[in-house]
Scaffold this motif. Structure first.
Motif: not given
Ligand code: COA
Length: 164
Positions: A34-54
């Motif tokens: 009925d509902e899916i929540i996409i949980a966007v992990a901060t994953s700081e260890r992975k040093k993401p290219l895009f910031d979390t809010q983006t």
């Protein structure tokens, strides 16, 4: 009297960025929940290219026409996030047997960590997306290539206008 319990699932990941492989999993899963929540992990260890809010905004913008989808930031334990959102299911996409081995361990850990029912549901990746990975997409972007074959249109547009 039968009480209908809403089927709520969490789809966790780093989504750096969301790819068409992820979108395919979300669309197929939306037929079951009925509902899916996409949980966007901060994953700081992975040093993401895009910031979390983006990364959260990418999910919102790219899935606006899919019923029952929300996106939120995950910066703690997944089992706690699932508890807050009253979810009893975790969704994971599986591309290869390596993915499956890793995911089986995660599923078992999460089930043991949770003090309520929490089942992981695996979706085999569509053959079209078996070789798509966020790592590959990030490499294409940082080398100035065109990643539009692998990401939703809204994200491709953002990359073209913000990252060149
Ligand atoms: N199509 C395309 N790509 C896919 C995919 C699919 N169907 N499924 C996964 N991927 C890719 C991802 O894009 C990512 O690519 P990359 O490594 O090249 O960037 C990779 O497969 C897996 O990364 P991700 O989805 O970010 O998952 P992860 O293995 O890093 O796990 C969490 C992230 C958020 C699920 C996990 O760290 C977590 O649960 N964190 C919360 C803290 C916690 O509770 N820890 C205990 C867990 S037991």
């Amino acid at each position: 009297m039968t009480v209908y319990m809403k089927k709520i699932a969490i789809y966790p990941g780093t989504f750096d960025p969301l790819t068409l492989g992820h979108v395919d999993i979300i669309k197929r899963a939306s037929a079951l929940f009925d509902e899916i929540i996409i949980a966007v992990a901060t994953s700081e260890r992975k040093k993401p290219l895009f910031d979390t809010q983006t990364r959260v905004q990418f999910c919102v913008d790219s899935l606006i026409d899919v019923r029952g989808i929300r996106a939120a930031l995950l910066d703690g334990l997944l089992v706690e996030f699932a508890h807050i959102y009253q979810a009893h299911f975790i969704i994971r996409g599986v591309r290869t047997t390596e993915d499956l081995n890793y995911e089986l361990a995660n599923a078992s850990m999460n089930r043991q960590l949770s003090d309520r029912a929490l089942e992981t549901v695996f979706f085999p990746s569509d053959e079209k997306y078996t070789h798509v990975s966020a790592t590959m997409v990030r490499e294409i972007i940082t080398l100035g290539g065109d990643a539009s074959l692998f990401v939703p249109d809204k994200i491709a547009h953002y990359i073209k206008t913000h990252m060149r």
